[in-house]
Design an enzyme around this catalytic site. Structure first.
Site, PDB file in Angstrom:
ATOM      1  N   HIS A   1       0.852  -1.198   0.000  1.00  0.00           N
ATOM      2  CA  HIS A   1       0.000   0.000   0.000  1.00  0.00           C
ATOM      3  C   HIS A   1       0.880   1.237   0.000  1.00  0.00           C
ATOM      4  CE1 HIS A   1       0.816  -0.833   4.298  1.00  0.00           C
ATOM      5  NE2 HIS A   1       0.884   0.476   4.386  1.00  0.00           N
TER       6      HIS A   1
ATOM      7  N   LYS B   1      36.773  -4.462  -3.928  1.00  0.00           N
ATOM      8  CA  LYS B   1      37.244  -5.843  -4.030  1.00  0.00           C
ATOM      9  C   LYS B   1      37.866  -6.221  -2.693  1.00  0.00           C
ATOM     10  CE  LYS B   1      40.026  -8.993  -6.736  1.00  0.00           C
ATOM     11  NZ  LYS B   1      40.229  -9.818  -5.530  1.00  0.00           N
TER      12      LYS B   1
ATOM     13  N   ASP C   1      39.744  -8.701   0.059  1.00  0.00           N
ATOM     14  CA  ASP C   1      40.845  -9.644   0.053  1.00  0.00           C
ATOM     15  C   ASP C   1      40.555 -10.708   1.099  1.00  0.00           C
ATOM     16  OD1 ASP C   1      43.269 -10.704  -0.515  1.00  0.00           O
ATOM     17  OD2 ASP C   1      44.436  -9.209   0.567  1.00  0.00           O
TER      18      ASP C   1
HETATM   19 MN    MN Z   1       1.945   1.407   6.089  1.00  0.00          MN
END
Ligand code: MN
Length: 516
Positions: A48, A235, A237
């Site tokens: 909603h 990245k 290690d």
């Molecule tokens: Mn709500």
């Protein structure tokens, strides 16, 4: 002005558990001219839209099941709910399972509003007919909010578009603009259903087998630069790890199918705390140093607690996600791990262009950057849809020999290492630094049973006292550069890699960069 009533808001929530904001004792004073509004797209048991208008230092709220419509002929039910604190306007995240309103909530629209005319706001609300002018990113123009009667405590209202220049029956704003205006995120996930959690699920290793093998990145010299197409991840290690979560049980495997749950029981326990029926998460186990950067040595020596950094989601409650674009897999991953236990974190995306991302990684002492194509599916091979650029030259190498320590004690002086090539192994250098005392002793003792009479790698030099070994153990080595004859210059030992197979330790070469 009298304050809005935040009593009900506070009573319905446990602020130690939900990430929603607790109300401040003193609401900040604001002028009526810049009242704010926000619409949350809230995926609770039912999806909603929560329209919230600033009134008296709080957010008066209505739950609109179908969301707003730009068609003046379409009147949408809006059920008034408890007032929310002003800080709620910037809340986006996941309310945990079992808490009030559990599920994802996005900031779907926001901006300022005024009544028409502005000074009539309080009187209009009292009378049950608000005419509001919205200045949002998606909602513009005038809208009616009309109370339909007093039978249900006066909580039922209708929300509909006023007939003005902004009205547009052809524009389905809910369908055409699904994204968060804060983060751009589109996908939402409701609370994990109890029936799903209680159902019987396969052994977690079965889930891993279904999505095996893992996707690998291609090493490049230059990262792709189009930031609209690529995302840049730090990245790490450490150890690549895939986690199968199924009915509260966990399997944790390395790239070559080694059981990492035994080695990292704390991480396996933490993953058991993720509330989901079934999931497969891809990530990296790393240990963070005091400087904030992950270090393989710390992991190897147990000097910092290991953390599972998640970067991909391959399976979720019966659905194989691998063909979905990375963008969607990441959104679902963020939802899955929004309230994850300690020890499980999201791998950070660096929100900067490629060159800047690389600079940030360098400043932070990180190993490099992985660029990932947001539109790409997850494939079980090495792919150019994932491209890694390393700042540190490191290489997995096979241990093919050792030399004794000059001290005369039962410990190594150096390791002799090789890389895999067609039909065997080629000698790549002598690694004499990077070991702790304890590692020198443990390596000597651990490797002695593998001693053989002659070198198992091509191109091996004659070295006094060298013990040659069966090529079984793999270690990670940091070094300055490759010499012309294929040796590592200034190599330093980082740790053993029980998760890597010797025959996969090929010399890493950057792929030819794309011309741009
Ligand atoms: Mn709500």
């Amino acid at each position: 002005m009298a304050g809005g009533d935040l009593g009900a808001y506070g009573r319905k929530r446990r602020f130690g558990r939900t990430p929603e904001p607790a109300p401040l004792r003193e609401a900040p004073a604001r002028t009526a001219a810049e009242r704010r509004f926000v619409v949350h797209k809230h995926h609770a048991r039912r999806l909603h839209y929560d329209l919230r208008l600033e009134f008296d230092g709080a957010l008066a709220s209505w739950a609109v099941p179908k969301g707003p419509s730009y068609d003046p002929a379409v009147k949408r039910l809006a059920v008034q709910t408890e007032d929310h604190p002003l800080e709620y306007a910037s809340f986006e995240g996941r309310i945990p399972e079992g808490e009030y309103g559990g599920g994802d909530s996005l900031v779907w629209d926001r901006g300022s509003w005024s009544a028409v005319p502005p000074e009539e706001a309080d009187r209009q609300r009292e009378r049950g007919h608000l005419l509001v002018e919205l200045h949002g990113e998606k909602l513009h123009g005038r809208w009616h909010l009309v109370r339909t009667g007093r039978g249900d405590g006066g909580r039922s209202w209708l929300l509909f578009k006023a007939k003005d220049e902004a009205a547009d029956p052809a524009f389905d704003v809910v369908a055409e603009r699904p994204e968060s205006v804060l983060t751009g995120r589109r996908l939402t996930r409701g609370p994990e259903r109890r029936a799903v959690l209680r159902a019987s699920h396969p052994a977690p290793r079965r889930l891993l087998e279904r999505v095996w093998p893992p996707m690998l990145a291609t090493l490049v010299e230059r990262l792709p630069g189009d930031a609209s197409r690529w995302q840049y991840e730090l990245k790490l290690d450490g150890f690549r790890a895939l986690a199968g979560l199924s009915g509260g049980r966990v399997a944790l495997w390395s790239r070559n199918g080694l059981d990492l749950a035994e080695r990292f029981p704390g991480i396996a326990r933490a993953l058991e705390g993720v509330v989901v029926g079934e999931a497969v998460v891809d990530g990296e186990i790393a240990a963070i140093g005091r400087d904030g950067a992950p270090r393989f040595e710390l992991l190897q020596r147990g000097e910092a607690p290991p953390v599972f950094f998640a970067f991909d989601l391959l399976w979720l409650d019966g659905e194989d996600l691998r063909r979905r674009p990375l963008r969607e897999r990441r959104e679902l991953l963020e939802s899955l791990l929004a309230n994850a236990p300690e020890g499980v974190r999201l791998c950070e995306i660096v929100g900067a262009p490629a060159e800047r991302a690389l600079e940030i990684a360098r400043d932070e002492g990180q190993e490099g950057i992985v660029a990932k194509d947001r539109a790409s599916p997850y494939v079980g091979t090495r792919s150019t849809a994932w491209q890694k650029r390393k700042l540190v030259r490191s290489q997995e190498a096979v241990v093919v020999g050792m030399t004794p320590s000059a001290s005369g004690r039962a410990e190594i002086g150096a390791l002799l290492v090789a890389v895999a090539e067609e039909g065997g192994f080629r000698y790549a250098g002598k690694v004499g630094t990077g070991f702790s005392e304890q590692e020198r002793r443990a390596l000597w003792e651990g490797l002695l049973p593998a001693v053989v009479d002659s070198p198992t790698a091509r191109d091996a030099p004659r070295l006094r006292g060298a013990r040659w070994l069966l090529p079984a153990a793999v270690c990670e080595v940091r070094f300055a550069e490759w010499t012309r004859d294929g040796r590592m210059r200034h190599p330093s030992f980082l740790g053993l890699r029980p998760d890597e197979a010797p025959e996969e330790c090929v010399r890493e070469r950057p792929a030819a960069g794309e011309a741009r």
